[in-house]
Enzyme design. Structure first.
Site, PDB file in Angstrom:
ATOM      1  N   ASN A   1      10.696   2.438  -2.596  1.00 53.73           N
ATOM      2  CA  ASN A   1       9.949   3.726  -2.620  1.00 53.73           C
ATOM      3  C   ASN A   1       9.399   3.747  -1.011  1.00 53.73           C
ATOM      4  O   ASN A   1       8.564   2.753  -0.705  1.00 53.73           O
ATOM      5  CB  ASN A   1       8.607   3.854  -3.659  1.00 53.73           C
ATOM      6  CG  ASN A   1       7.528   4.803  -3.167  1.00 53.73           C
ATOM      7  OD1 ASN A   1       7.685   5.665  -2.213  1.00 53.73           O
ATOM      8  ND2 ASN A   1       6.457   4.686  -3.784  1.00 53.73           N
TER       9      ASN A   1
ATOM     10  N   LYS B   1       7.393   5.796   0.594  1.00 51.14           N
ATOM     11  CA  LYS B   1       6.273   6.226   0.765  1.00 51.14           C
ATOM     12  C   LYS B   1       6.340   7.063   2.140  1.00 51.14           C
ATOM     13  O   LYS B   1       7.427   7.632   2.516  1.00 51.14           O
ATOM     14  CB  LYS B   1       5.042   5.109   0.928  1.00 51.14           C
ATOM     15  CG  LYS B   1       5.241   4.442  -0.434  1.00 51.14           C
ATOM     16  CD  LYS B   1       4.000   3.366  -0.473  1.00 51.14           C
ATOM     17  CE  LYS B   1       4.301   2.828  -1.789  1.00 51.14           C
ATOM     18  NZ  LYS B   1       2.865   2.034  -2.223  1.00 51.14           N
TER      19      LYS B   1
ATOM     20  N   HIS C   1       3.269   8.811  -9.198  1.00 50.11           N
ATOM     21  CA  HIS C   1       3.036   7.593  -8.566  1.00 50.11           C
ATOM     22  C   HIS C   1       1.256   7.473  -8.406  1.00 50.11           C
ATOM     23  O   HIS C   1       0.902   8.495  -8.323  1.00 50.11           O
ATOM     24  CB  HIS C   1       3.490   7.441  -7.043  1.00 50.11           C
ATOM     25  CG  HIS C   1       3.572   6.046  -6.439  1.00 50.11           C
ATOM     26  ND1 HIS C   1       2.103   5.685  -5.906  1.00 50.11           N
ATOM     27  CD2 HIS C   1       4.376   5.061  -6.656  1.00 50.11           C
ATOM     28  CE1 HIS C   1       2.300   4.387  -5.646  1.00 50.11           C
ATOM     29  NE2 HIS C   1       3.833   4.104  -6.043  1.00 50.11           N
TER      30      HIS C   1
ATOM     31  N   GLU D   1      -0.393   6.364  -6.145  1.00 55.86           N
ATOM     32  CA  GLU D   1      -1.175   7.235  -4.898  1.00 55.86           C
ATOM     33  C   GLU D   1      -1.208   8.581  -5.054  1.00 55.86           C
ATOM     34  O   GLU D   1      -2.216   9.224  -4.417  1.00 55.86           O
ATOM     35  CB  GLU D   1      -0.311   6.650  -3.529  1.00 55.86           C
ATOM     36  CG  GLU D   1      -0.458   5.389  -3.423  1.00 55.86           C
ATOM     37  CD  GLU D   1       0.574   4.785  -2.820  1.00 55.86           C
ATOM     38  OE1 GLU D   1       1.529   5.299  -2.287  1.00 55.86           O
ATOM     39  OE2 GLU D   1       0.590   3.236  -2.816  1.00 55.86           O
TER      40      GLU D   1
ATOM     41  N   GLU E   1       3.378   0.113 -12.987  1.00 55.28           N
ATOM     42  CA  GLU E   1       2.993  -0.314 -11.822  1.00 55.28           C
ATOM     43  C   GLU E   1       1.296  -0.359 -11.841  1.00 55.28           C
ATOM     44  O   GLU E   1       0.571   0.522 -11.657  1.00 55.28           O
ATOM     45  CB  GLU E   1       3.298   0.771 -10.334  1.00 55.28           C
ATOM     46  CG  GLU E   1       4.542   0.918 -10.215  1.00 55.28           C
ATOM     47  CD  GLU E   1       4.990   1.565  -8.897  1.00 55.28           C
ATOM     48  OE1 GLU E   1       5.618   0.725  -8.182  1.00 55.28           O
ATOM     49  OE2 GLU E   1       4.420   2.686  -8.582  1.00 55.28           O
TER      50      GLU E   1
ATOM     51  N   GLY F   1       0.813  -2.991  -2.901  1.00 51.16           N
ATOM     52  CA  GLY F   1       0.296  -3.252  -1.634  1.00 51.16           C
ATOM     53  C   GLY F   1      -0.600  -4.274  -1.227  1.00 51.16           C
ATOM     54  O   GLY F   1      -0.944  -4.538  -0.498  1.00 51.16           O
TER      55      GLY F   1
ATOM     56  N   SER G   1       3.984  -5.075  -5.596  1.00 54.00           N
ATOM     57  CA  SER G   1       4.134  -6.316  -4.607  1.00 54.00           C
ATOM     58  C   SER G   1       5.441  -7.068  -5.052  1.00 54.00           C
ATOM     59  O   SER G   1       5.615  -8.354  -5.124  1.00 54.00           O
ATOM     60  CB  SER G   1       3.054  -7.077  -4.514  1.00 54.00           C
ATOM     61  OG  SER G   1       1.853  -6.851  -4.183  1.00 54.00           O
TER      62      SER G   1
ATOM     63  N   GLY H   1       7.905  -1.139  -2.969  1.00 54.91           N
ATOM     64  CA  GLY H   1       7.233  -0.193  -1.847  1.00 54.91           C
ATOM     65  C   GLY H   1       7.411  -1.077  -0.320  1.00 54.91           C
ATOM     66  O   GLY H   1       8.386  -0.876  -0.030  1.00 54.91           O
ATOM     67  N   GLY H   2       6.530  -1.661   0.076  1.00 50.99           N
ATOM     68  CA  GLY H   2       6.634  -2.392   1.199  1.00 50.99           C
ATOM     69  C   GLY H   2       7.885  -3.287   1.602  1.00 50.99           C
ATOM     70  O   GLY H   2       8.621  -3.084   2.630  1.00 50.99           O
TER      71      GLY H   2
HETATM   72  P1  PGA Z   1       4.460  -2.197  -3.235  1.00 55.30           P
HETATM   73  O1  PGA Z   1       4.550  -0.788  -3.712  1.00 55.30           O
HETATM   74  O2  PGA Z   1       5.797  -2.880  -3.534  1.00 55.30           O
HETATM   75  O3  PGA Z   1       4.263  -2.317  -1.747  1.00 55.30           O
HETATM   76  O4  PGA Z   1       3.137  -3.059  -3.735  1.00 55.30           O
HETATM   77  C1  PGA Z   1       4.902  -0.509  -4.806  1.00 55.30           C
HETATM   78  C2  PGA Z   1       4.983   1.058  -5.273  1.00 55.30           C
HETATM   79  O5  PGA Z   1       3.926   1.457  -4.834  1.00 55.30           O
HETATM   80  O6  PGA Z   1       5.716   1.640  -5.566  1.00 55.30           O
END
Ligand code: PGA
Length: 251
Positions: free
Chosen positions: A9, A11, A96, A98, A168, A174, A214, A235-236
């Protein structure tokens, strides 16, 4: 029986050309990954070019959101499911945390978006997960159960074949704080039992449940070793092709 999915992802990261560059790099790094499906979710403005450049490869493309409404509606700023399909996407990430947190999404809007995706032939990666206070007060299963019931309301067994669940925990996104494999497995098993109750045992056994929060090259293996963890939403650590390919090639 359940082919794992490793999804990135991105983002709101990467200008158009950076997204294309990363996608093309990734394509060659994961070309031998026959053990799982590989998905990336760039921003809307890069979807068409990225999907074109990945055509014929084993990397699939997802949008990060989709409108609940159909084409030809007065919805300034929205992008609907058939537009997403039209530019070469196969998946959409829906609900998601967010989007729930910062853009007012509710279980009801998630449900309508999921139905819009299914109507136009897309697969939906439906995100659920509790926040820190909900976990600390021991309500994580109740919260996730409610999100599942609301988000998947009215879906048939045939619909469920195109649903992927992503668990999640918000406190792990994050933050560098991954849920332990035990915590993740416990929730994934709970989600599978919930699907068995709402749909059928066969549906529950066949649905892919991804973990997100993470995920990194050094923790993917222990997560994937768990019985009910069928992949990851990253994500990251998905932003660099080299790092993400290590997660894809976890075996
Ligand atoms: P992250 O994000 O791997 O940076 O924790 C995961 C996500 O928001 O799908």
């Amino acid at each position: 029986m359940r082919t794992p999915i490793i999804a990135g992802n991105w983002k709101m990261y990467k200008l158009h050309d950076e997204a294309v560059k990363t996608a093309v790099e990734l394509k060659s790094l994961v070309s031998n990954a026959g053990h799982c499906e590989v998905v990336i979710a760039p921003v809307f403005t890069a979807l068409k070019t990225v999907a074109d450049r990945l055509e014929g490869s084993n990397v699939k493309v997802a949008a990060q959101n989709c409108a609940a409404e159909a084409n030809h509606s007065a919805q300034t700023g929205e992008v609907c499911a058939d537009m997403i399909m039209d530019v070469g996407c196969e998946y959409v990430i829906v609900g998601h945390s967010e989007r729930r947190q910062f853009h007012g999404e509710t279980d009801d809007s998630v449900n309508r978006k999921v139905k819009a995706c299914l109507e136009y032939g897309l697969k939906a990666i439906v995100c659920v997960g509790e926040d820190l206070s909900q976990r600390e007060s021991g309500r994580e299963k109740e919260v996730v159960g409610g999100q599942l019931a609301g988000g998947l309301a009215g879906l048939t067994l045939a619909d469920m074949e195109r649903i992927i669940i992503a668990y999640e925990p918000v406190w792990a996104i994050g933050t560098g704080k991954t849920a332990t494999p035990e915590q993740a497995q416990e929730m994934h098993a709970y989600i599978r039992r919930a699907l068995s109750g709402s749909h059928s045992a066969e549906c529950a056994a066949g649905t892919r449940i991804l973990y997100g929060g993470s995920v990194k090259p050094d923790n993917i293996r222990e997560l994937m070793d768990r019985e009910d963890i069928d992949g990851a939403l990253v994500g990251g650590a998905s932003l660099e092709a080299a790092t993400f390919s290590k997660i894809v090639n976890y075996r």
